[in-house]
Design a protein around this motif. Sequence first.
Motif, PDB file in Angstrom:
ATOM      1  N   THR A   6     110.643   0.033  42.974  1.00 38.41           N
ATOM      2  CA  THR A   6     110.505  -1.333  43.479  1.00 38.41           C
ATOM      3  C   THR A   6     109.539  -1.361  44.654  1.00 38.41           C
ATOM      4  O   THR A   6     109.351  -0.360  45.357  1.00 38.41           O
ATOM      5  CB  THR A   6     111.864  -1.907  43.931  1.00 38.41           C
ATOM      6  OG1 THR A   6     112.393  -1.094  44.975  1.00 38.41           O
ATOM      7  CG2 THR A   6     112.839  -1.970  42.764  1.00 38.41           C
ATOM      8  N   LEU A   7     108.943  -2.521  44.853  1.00 41.21           N
ATOM      9  CA  LEU A   7     108.051  -2.714  45.990  1.00 41.21           C
ATOM     10  C   LEU A   7     108.052  -4.180  46.372  1.00 41.21           C
ATOM     11  O   LEU A   7     108.370  -5.054  45.555  1.00 41.21           O
ATOM     12  CB  LEU A   7     106.629  -2.260  45.658  1.00 41.21           C
ATOM     13  CG  LEU A   7     105.890  -3.018  44.550  1.00 41.21           C
ATOM     14  CD1 LEU A   7     104.405  -3.123  44.883  1.00 41.21           C
ATOM     15  CD2 LEU A   7     106.052  -2.307  43.208  1.00 41.21           C
ATOM     16  N   ASP A   8     107.698  -4.448  47.604  1.00 42.25           N
ATOM     17  CA  ASP A   8     107.541  -5.821  48.065  1.00 42.25           C
ATOM     18  C   ASP A   8     106.145  -6.281  47.691  1.00 42.25           C
ATOM     19  O   ASP A   8     105.146  -5.706  48.139  1.00 42.25           O
ATOM     20  CB  ASP A   8     107.745  -5.901  49.576  1.00 42.25           C
ATOM     21  CG  ASP A   8     109.171  -5.587  49.984  1.00 42.25           C
ATOM     22  OD1 ASP A   8     110.089  -6.003  49.251  1.00 42.25           O
ATOM     23  OD2 ASP A   8     109.362  -4.917  51.016  1.00 42.25           O
ATOM     24  N   GLY A   9     106.072  -7.314  46.862  1.00 42.12           N
ATOM     25  CA  GLY A   9     104.778  -7.750  46.368  1.00 42.12           C
ATOM     26  C   GLY A   9     104.560  -9.235  46.523  1.00 42.12           C
ATOM     27  O   GLY A   9     105.399  -9.962  47.060  1.00 42.12           O
ATOM     28  N   TRP A  10     103.406  -9.667  46.055  1.00 43.41           N
ATOM     29  CA  TRP A  10     103.043 -11.078  46.014  1.00 43.41           C
ATOM     30  C   TRP A  10     102.834 -11.456  44.561  1.00 43.41           C
ATOM     31  O   TRP A  10     102.245 -10.683  43.785  1.00 43.41           O
ATOM     32  CB  TRP A  10     101.775 -11.343  46.822  1.00 43.41           C
ATOM     33  CG  TRP A  10     101.907 -10.988  48.283  1.00 43.41           C
ATOM     34  CD1 TRP A  10     103.058 -10.842  48.991  1.00 43.41           C
ATOM     35  CD2 TRP A  10     100.844 -10.747  49.207  1.00 43.41           C
ATOM     36  NE1 TRP A  10     102.791 -10.527  50.300  1.00 43.41           N
ATOM     37  CE2 TRP A  10     101.433 -10.462  50.464  1.00 43.41           C
ATOM     38  CE3 TRP A  10      99.454 -10.746  49.101  1.00 43.41           C
ATOM     39  CZ2 TRP A  10     100.681 -10.177  51.603  1.00 43.41           C
ATOM     40  CZ3 TRP A  10      98.701 -10.468  50.230  1.00 43.41           C
ATOM     41  CH2 TRP A  10      99.301 -10.190  51.467  1.00 43.41           C
ATOM     42  N   ALA A  56     106.079 -14.659  47.629  1.00 41.01           N
ATOM     43  CA  ALA A  56     106.506 -13.269  47.780  1.00 41.01           C
ATOM     44  C   ALA A  56     107.701 -12.999  46.880  1.00 41.01           C
ATOM     45  O   ALA A  56     108.521 -13.886  46.615  1.00 41.01           O
ATOM     46  CB  ALA A  56     106.861 -12.980  49.235  1.00 41.01           C
ATOM     47  N   ALA A  57     107.782 -11.759  46.394  1.00 43.97           N
ATOM     48  CA  ALA A  57     108.910 -11.390  45.539  1.00 43.97           C
ATOM     49  C   ALA A  57     109.047  -9.879  45.520  1.00 43.97           C
ATOM     50  O   ALA A  57     108.092  -9.145  45.789  1.00 43.97           O
ATOM     51  CB  ALA A  57     108.720 -11.932  44.124  1.00 43.97           C
ATOM     52  N   LYS A  58     110.237  -9.427  45.194  1.00 42.09           N
ATOM     53  CA  LYS A  58     110.473  -8.007  44.966  1.00 42.09           C
ATOM     54  C   LYS A  58     110.020  -7.699  43.539  1.00 42.09           C
ATOM     55  O   LYS A  58     110.443  -8.344  42.579  1.00 42.09           O
ATOM     56  CB  LYS A  58     111.945  -7.667  45.141  1.00 42.09           C
ATOM     57  CG  LYS A  58     112.277  -6.192  44.970  1.00 42.09           C
ATOM     58  CD  LYS A  58     111.833  -5.363  46.160  1.00 42.09           C
ATOM     59  CE  LYS A  58     112.730  -5.608  47.357  1.00 42.09           C
ATOM     60  NZ  LYS A  58     112.416  -4.687  48.491  1.00 42.09           N
ATOM     61  N   GLN A  67     109.806  -5.070  40.436  1.00 37.86           N
ATOM     62  CA  GLN A  67     110.448  -3.877  39.896  1.00 37.86           C
ATOM     63  C   GLN A  67     109.655  -3.380  38.695  1.00 37.86           C
ATOM     64  O   GLN A  67     109.385  -4.123  37.755  1.00 37.86           O
ATOM     65  CB  GLN A  67     111.893  -4.146  39.487  1.00 37.86           C
ATOM     66  CG  GLN A  67     112.593  -2.899  38.966  1.00 37.86           C
ATOM     67  CD  GLN A  67     114.091  -3.096  38.798  1.00 37.86           C
ATOM     68  OE1 GLN A  67     114.578  -4.222  38.799  1.00 37.86           O
ATOM     69  NE2 GLN A  67     114.843  -2.014  38.664  1.00 37.86           N
ATOM     70  N   LYS A  72      98.806  -6.029  45.563  1.00 38.52           N
ATOM     71  CA  LYS A  72     100.200  -6.444  45.719  1.00 38.52           C
ATOM     72  C   LYS A  72     100.680  -7.377  44.616  1.00 38.52           C
ATOM     73  O   LYS A  72     101.843  -7.768  44.611  1.00 38.52           O
ATOM     74  CB  LYS A  72     100.402  -7.095  47.088  1.00 38.52           C
ATOM     75  CG  LYS A  72     100.104  -6.148  48.240  1.00 38.52           C
ATOM     76  CD  LYS A  72     100.491  -6.712  49.592  1.00 38.52           C
ATOM     77  CE  LYS A  72     101.983  -6.650  49.807  1.00 38.52           C
ATOM     78  NZ  LYS A  72     102.360  -6.926  51.211  1.00 38.52           N
TER      79      LYS A  72
END
Length: 671
Positions: free
Chosen positions: A265-269, A255-257, A259, A357
């Motif tokens: 920004t979003l919370d993604g994989w 998992a990572a933020k 940009q 994601k």
Amino acid sequence: MFEPLENADTTVAALLFLVYWFIGYRIGQLANLSPLDAQRSARRILAWIRVGFGLFVLRLASIGWLWTYGWDFAENRVWVSLPLVTLPLVAVVIWSMPRLRRIVGGSDVDRLDPKLVVPAQVMAVGGLLTVWVGFVSRPVPPHFDDLLTHGGPLVLVTALLWLRQFRRKAVTRSMRARVLTAVAGFVAIIGLITGSIIYGLSASRLPDHMSMMDHNLVDYGGGLPTSHSARTSVDTLTGPRDLAPDKTFTVTAEAAKIQLSSGRTLDGWTYNGGTPGPEIRVKEGDLVEIKLINKLPDVNVTLHWHGLDVPNAEDGVAGLTQDAVPNGGSHTYRFRAEQVGSFWYHTHQASSEAVVKGLFGSLIVEPRDKPAVEDIAVMSHVWHVGDEQVSAFGTKDTLERKRIKPGTPVLIRLTNTGVNPADDIISTQFVLSGTPFRVTAIDGTPVNGPTELHDTLMELANGGRYDLSFTMPDGPVRLADLNAPDAGLLLEPNDGGPVPALPEEPPAFDPLSYGTPTTTKINAGTNFDRRFKLIMDDGLNFHDGVFGLLPMINGTQFPDTPTLMVRENEVIQTTLINRSHEVHPMHLHGHHALVLSRNGVPSTGSPWWTDTLDVRPGEIFEIAFVADNPGVWMDHCHNLEHARNGMVMHLAYEGVTSPYHVGHKSGNQPE
């Protein structure tokens, strides 16, 4: 034009139901009126019957218009839908209309006679069933069962209405009794609908564990049934395991933020902390080893090599070729990169969410002797930032500038990683402006004799790839996604140059006629061993606890979709027919198929080999491939939300089995 026509036909069917429901109700009330009022009402009813006739003729016209797209678009209406209203309409003409005319003329007519009342009521029921055919059940041939499941209820309701009308003649009921009966009937209908929905949601749930070998429907394509005497597990169909690899990679899901270049920004994989994941670039013939490590909490993952025809065990499909990798686990893939071209990788575990994601990356197989070229991989993606859908190249949702010296050969490897196009987008559309260019490969396969294109609109299927080649001119060159016209990639010989304007009405790129013909190992005249027909529909249905307008293949969803059974080295022909309201990018794993024709028009350009083919509403494609890669392979729509909702089937080779399971408690969700 197909979608409005399809909707118009269903709308006419619904109006036919409503008009005859009203007519049936008014005829049923004639017995309660005085003779003078009955005369007036009968005159109005005859006028409404003429309206109903007009709608019936309009329905015939709409079905005939659908027929112009091909018999497959009209056959279920002709064989199943039309008889449901034609027979009651004949009864209305023979029995009801003469009696209505006698009432208008003042003659003494039994206004409780079933021959007066029942035909129009049955016509209404038939109209409702035609709406069901057009909007819910979407029958596919053969239609013997459909005639029973749709005609049977009509016969039963006819008998009940006839008996009810006889009972009305025998028993005179008070107004209170009639009201109570109507209320009870309404409550019963609401209860039946509610109960059916609750039951459908529950019954459609997939089991906790289910073998991928539980083929509920096997299609042999007109060939001989296959034998299951020899058993080969997909686990044995691996890449070389006893040789030292030429290239090794480690890919870690975490998992990572994320940009975007705009600052969103979003919370993604991610793979290896970034997205797209690390570019995997190898040489033709390399033995490649890739280790997948999963650090995502509570999320299982795999790696699928989209478009690269690897051995079956290396294909990375959860529950079919492996178990998905849990948090803290790992899995190693090995295959020889024998195809030169542009490919990509992504997880094939709950991919409708995971790819969105960020779990995707570029896979490139270069020729042994690679020419000097500026090689740029561009991965179009749609990010979900809150409620907003943001189109980008990788994480670049603003204009990206790149310096390239004039005279440099340039190769842009364009990949569409889209999961589900926005409601107003058929597929992702791209334009390359500022220079003539050629499409030199489609889905990793070279185009023979590509010709120059100028300011051309290129629609690219979800999962599809185009290789775009040109020589860098003295001015800037721009690649744009028309869903994000202010972003894109700008190649320029000097900093700060002008941005080429996008063409207003660019001509469309058509692979069916592009390039130069050449001989192929299979063609339209080949003696095919098996022929399959796949009809894509959508209708109100249930799947895994979901109710809605869902996609279907041959009238059903996974696990009831057909398994296409073949033998190794057979030559297979498949007809893809889209009767639905949405585009379906169909993706067959482990094989490339040759497009033979579209809507009856043969391919006239370079042989068009594809692994991800957009089939638009109203289109018919004929494709062919050689069954030369044994295994049990996914064959699904690469609109991954459609795959999640059951638009999945399998291509299975004789004697090959899978030991893996899918289901809610299996850890495997292979869409």
